[in-house]
Design a protein around this motif. Structure first.
Motif, short mmCIF file in Angstrom:
data_model
loop_
_atom_site.label_atom_id
_atom_site.label_comp_id
_atom_site.label_asym_id
_atom_site.label_seq_id
_atom_site.Cartn_x
_atom_site.Cartn_y
_atom_site.Cartn_z
N GLU A 206 -1.83 -48.59 -8.36
CA GLU A 206 -3.00 -49.24 -7.79
C GLU A 206 -3.70 -48.34 -6.77
O GLU A 206 -3.10 -47.93 -5.78
CB GLU A 206 -2.59 -50.55 -7.11
N PRO A 207 -4.98 -48.02 -6.98
CA PRO A 207 -5.70 -47.18 -6.02
C PRO A 207 -5.72 -47.81 -4.63
O PRO A 207 -6.00 -48.99 -4.47
CB PRO A 207 -7.12 -47.11 -6.61
N GLY A 208 -5.38 -47.04 -3.63
CA GLY A 208 -5.44 -47.50 -2.25
C GLY A 208 -4.20 -48.21 -1.77
O GLY A 208 -4.04 -48.42 -0.56
N ALA A 209 -3.31 -48.62 -2.69
CA ALA A 209 -2.10 -49.33 -2.27
C ALA A 209 -1.04 -48.35 -1.81
O ALA A 209 -0.84 -47.29 -2.42
CB ALA A 209 -1.56 -50.18 -3.42
N ARG A 210 -0.35 -48.67 -0.73
CA ARG A 210 0.74 -47.84 -0.22
C ARG A 210 2.03 -48.62 -0.42
O ARG A 210 2.29 -49.62 0.26
CB ARG A 210 0.57 -47.54 1.27
N MET B 254 12.61 -56.67 -0.49
CA MET B 254 12.88 -55.48 -1.28
C MET B 254 11.94 -54.33 -0.96
O MET B 254 12.22 -53.18 -1.28
CB MET B 254 12.78 -55.81 -2.77
N GLY B 255 10.81 -54.63 -0.35
CA GLY B 255 9.85 -53.60 -0.03
C GLY B 255 8.58 -54.24 0.50
O GLY B 255 8.52 -55.45 0.79
N HIS B 256 7.54 -53.44 0.66
CA HIS B 256 6.24 -53.97 1.04
C HIS B 256 5.14 -53.07 0.51
O HIS B 256 5.39 -51.91 0.13
CB HIS B 256 6.11 -54.13 2.58
N VAL B 257 3.93 -53.59 0.45
CA VAL B 257 2.77 -52.81 0.04
C VAL B 257 1.65 -53.09 1.03
O VAL B 257 1.45 -54.22 1.47
CB VAL B 257 2.35 -53.15 -1.41
N THR B 258 0.96 -52.04 1.44
CA THR B 258 -0.14 -52.16 2.39
C THR B 258 -1.42 -51.69 1.72
O THR B 258 -1.44 -50.65 1.04
CB THR B 258 0.11 -51.35 3.66
N CYS C 195 -6.54 -53.77 7.41
CA CYS C 195 -5.59 -53.71 6.31
C CYS C 195 -4.80 -55.00 6.19
O CYS C 195 -4.83 -55.85 7.09
CB CYS C 195 -4.64 -52.53 6.48
N VAL C 196 -4.10 -55.12 5.06
CA VAL C 196 -3.21 -56.26 4.81
C VAL C 196 -1.89 -55.73 4.29
O VAL C 196 -1.86 -54.95 3.33
CB VAL C 196 -3.81 -57.24 3.79
N MET C 197 -0.79 -56.13 4.92
CA MET C 197 0.55 -55.80 4.44
C MET C 197 1.14 -57.02 3.75
O MET C 197 1.06 -58.13 4.26
CB MET C 197 1.45 -55.41 5.63
N THR C 198 1.69 -56.81 2.55
CA THR C 198 2.31 -57.89 1.78
C THR C 198 3.77 -57.56 1.54
O THR C 198 4.09 -56.47 1.04
CB THR C 198 1.60 -58.08 0.43
N ASN C 199 4.66 -58.49 1.89
CA ASN C 199 6.08 -58.30 1.60
C ASN C 199 6.35 -58.45 0.11
O ASN C 199 5.71 -59.26 -0.56
CB ASN C 199 6.92 -59.34 2.36
#
Length: 355
Positions: free
Chosen positions: A329-333, A348-352, A310-314
């Motif tokens: 977005e499908p699959g994005a958390r 402000m958040g993150h998406v994995t 996986c990849v986490m993006t700030n």
């Protein structure tokens, strides 16, 4: 140690997003969280906890009342004053303790501690004046980075030193009375390892993470890191050695440089949940936040197995304004931290996402 049962109250020092995500993990296991911080109830953590004490770190009356209400105390920010932790420790167990914080709060202490265990770091010199800075530059050469000894994070408290840098101006810009000059390291990548350690000394390390930064702030964390098995094993060994030697109960995140010739050098460490571990919420068997709860409450540590790459993006500043697309977005958390104004450089958040 007797396990602290669900239904008990965990004290949290600090009110940011790391506390928020820890509180959510604690609630899933049946615990309540009481946060103590100078910030108010609308803080990222304050929004989701059962109780909140807004007071200064040296308010002993408020700290005593807080200690009476909780079964154990942990923290989401390693720069809580050690005096605060020492005072609380006379009333309730605090993990990690003041001795761990004393090392983690100072870059010089971190580097000397690592070197004392035979672990490598970038070459460095202590700097307490312009004269000392000039001497350090003469010894280490340029380019180099001048960093404040305490409180620097996300690119703050740092000045790059080049051949034409005005050293007196650089020292004045840092605004400190103690700093560290770090010599140049030709590194291939930066990695981190998060280790959990329980009361019984049991340790569990998460997979090695590869980190990429933008403007001094973590941008992405990719798991597993694109490094050799030997490098991954050495990074893990390094993090385990530091965790055990410090006697951490809870979590220790260790950031490291991997040089182009395959050496692993300790950069920084933080005895708390870490930005580079946010991916664990969906992509590890046990999140780093649940692991912290387990460790400080005397529960067995959970599995750190990676479920899938996986990849986490700030999401920094206005990046969070793109939430409608991210949530669709499908699959994005998507995780948003409940903060108000999206200031430049503010997390402000993150998406994995699956890799």
């Amino acid at each position: 140690m007797t396990m602290i049962p669900p239904g008990s109250v965990i004290g949290m020092l600090g009110a940011g997003q790391l506390g928020r995500m820890t509180a959510l993990a604690a609630a899933r296991l049946g615990y309540k969280v009481h946060v103590f911080a100078p910030e108010g109830m609308d803080s990222s953590c304050g929004q989701v906890v059962a109780s909140h004490t807004q007071a200064g770190w040296h308010d002993r009356r408020a700290l005593s009342r807080f200690a009476d209400d909780v079964a154990v105390v942990t923290l989401e920010w390693e720069n809580v004053p050690t005096e605060t932790v020492e005072f609380l420790s006379r009333h309730v167990a605090v993990h990690p303790g003041a001795a761990v914080l004393a090392v983690a709060q100072e870059r010089l202490a971190e580097k000397n501690f690592a070197n004392g265990l035979g672990l490598g770091t970038a070459p460095f010199r202590a700097v307490d004046s312009v004269a000392a800075l000039k001497q350090a530059v003469a010894e280490l050469g340029v380019p180099a980075i001048l960093k404040s000894n305490r409180m620097g994070y996300d690119g703050k408290g740092q000045v790059r030193i080049a051949a034409d840098t005005d050293l007196a101006a650089a020292w004045a810009a840092l605004g400190t009375d103690m700093a560290v000059l770090e010599g140049f390291v030709d590194f291939a990548c930066e990695v981190s390892v998060i280790v959990a350690r329980g009361h019984d000394g049991q340790m569990a390390a998460y997979p090695v993470v590869e980190n990429r930064h933008k403007d001094g702030i973590l941008d992405t964390s990719t798991v597993p890191a694109n490094v050799s098995d030997d490098v991954a094993a050495e990074a893990t060994r390094t993090a385990l050695a530091l965790t055990e030697a410090l006697g951490v109960i809870g979590l220790l995140a260790v950031e490291m440089f991997v040089t182009r010739d395959g050496r692993v050098l300790v950069n920084e460490m933080a005895p708390r949940p870490h930005n580079s571990g946010h991916w664990t919420i969906e992509f590890a068997e046990t999140s780093q936040f649940e692991q912290l709860v387990r460790a400080v409450c005397g529960l067995p540590l959970g599995s750190t197995r990676l479920r899938a790459p996986c990849v986490m993006t700030n999401l920094i500043g206005s990046d969070a304004d793109n939430w409608p697309a991210l949530v669709a977005e499908p699959g994005a958390r998507l995780h948003l931290y409940g903060k108000g104004e999206a200031k430049a450089g503010r997390k402000m958040g993150h998406v994995t996402r699956p890799a």
